[in-house]
Design a protein around this motif. Sequence first.
Motif, short mmCIF file in Angstrom:
data_model
loop_
_atom_site.label_atom_id
_atom_site.label_comp_id
_atom_site.label_asym_id
_atom_site.label_seq_id
_atom_site.Cartn_x
_atom_site.Cartn_y
_atom_site.Cartn_z
N ASN A 1 -3.88 -1.90 7.66
CA ASN A 1 -3.55 -1.61 6.17
C ASN A 1 -2.53 -0.37 6.24
N PHE A 2 -2.54 0.27 7.31
CA PHE A 2 -1.46 1.44 7.36
C PHE A 2 0.12 0.70 7.65
N GLY A 3 0.24 -0.46 7.73
CA GLY A 3 1.57 -0.98 8.12
C GLY A 3 2.61 -0.42 7.40
N THR A 4 2.70 -0.33 5.93
CA THR A 4 3.63 0.04 5.41
C THR A 4 4.01 1.44 5.49
N VAL A 5 3.09 2.29 5.47
CA VAL A 5 3.04 3.72 5.77
C VAL A 5 3.61 4.06 7.02
N LEU A 6 3.04 3.19 8.04
CA LEU A 6 3.50 3.45 9.68
C LEU A 6 5.18 3.15 9.72
N ARG A 7 5.43 2.11 8.78
CA ARG A 7 6.94 1.72 8.93
C ARG A 7 7.60 2.54 8.20
N ILE A 8 7.39 3.21 7.13
CA ILE A 8 7.98 4.26 6.77
C ILE A 8 8.42 5.38 7.56
N ALA A 9 7.30 5.75 8.25
CA ALA A 9 7.49 7.04 9.29
C ALA A 9 8.28 6.55 10.26
N GLN A 10 8.36 5.36 10.88
CA GLN A 10 8.90 4.85 11.81
C GLN A 10 10.60 4.81 11.30
N GLU A 11 10.89 4.26 10.22
CA GLU A 11 12.06 4.04 9.77
C GLU A 11 12.72 5.27 9.52
#
Length: 232
Positions: free
Chosen positions: A145-155
């Motif tokens: 469920n953290f996938g999108t937030v994690l992706r934002i930080a990685q991006e």
Amino acid sequence: MSKAVAINGSPRMEKGNTAMVLAPFIQGMMDAGSDVELFYASRLKVKPCTCSEMYCWYKSPGECYIKDDMELLYPQLRGADIFILATPVYIPLPGEMQKIINRLCPLLEPLLETRQGRTRGRFRKGVEVREIVLVSTGGWWEIGNFGTVLRIAQELAADASVEFAGAVLRPHAFLMKKGGKLTKDGEDVLKEVRRAGYELVKEGVMRKETLEAISRPLISEDELRHRYNRAL
Ligand SMILES: Cc1cc2nc3c(=O)[nH]c(=O)nc-3n(C[C@H](O)[C@H](O)[C@H](O)COP(=O)(O)O)c2cc1C
């Protein structure tokens, strides 16, 4: 001594679950000798970026034309080695956090490169940040469920050409407290969070076992769903 800046994007600020997790993380970093400055996105008066011409890249390099509390944040961010993005999952981010992320453009060089098929930038000279770390809490059960937030930080890290140093993720974080008090599980999780902060500064990496202990389920998925759906 390493220097870090943390921005907590939760509208609940000090009272929120994100603050509950971020506090021991910062403490662990300080135990390891880091100097950490904490800001609450909701306390800062930050206007949205309204510039479509990349003014901060071409007209006034490195400077935003909007004058607001970002002027406090820019020098702090420029001087930090570690940038901690702390946020609840809010499908995906609270608005105040997103506004600050949008306003980071003046810290980036107007020099785009293609790396592995993607357009990327880098921080300007004089911006010391070398790694970005995510601290996030959510209400639902699973870590996916953290996938999108994690992706934002990685991006964000990839766009600035700095290392993404990992993520401290605490699903169904509200269960760490009962009647306003930390449960035993909650205490144990926060000990691991403090360890993660310490490891990040002392060892340059947060161990997989530590991160897994922080994110472990505190209840079964069925039980949590039952609690959420009790009003139906
Ligand atoms: C508008 C809104 C959207 C949310 N969306 C999600 C979500 O998509 N996934 C999730 O796990 N939790 C979601 N939550 C729950 C929060 O992420 C969770 O309770 C978090 O720990 C709150 O942190 P805070 O107390 O620091 O604000 C949402 C909460 C709100 C208010």
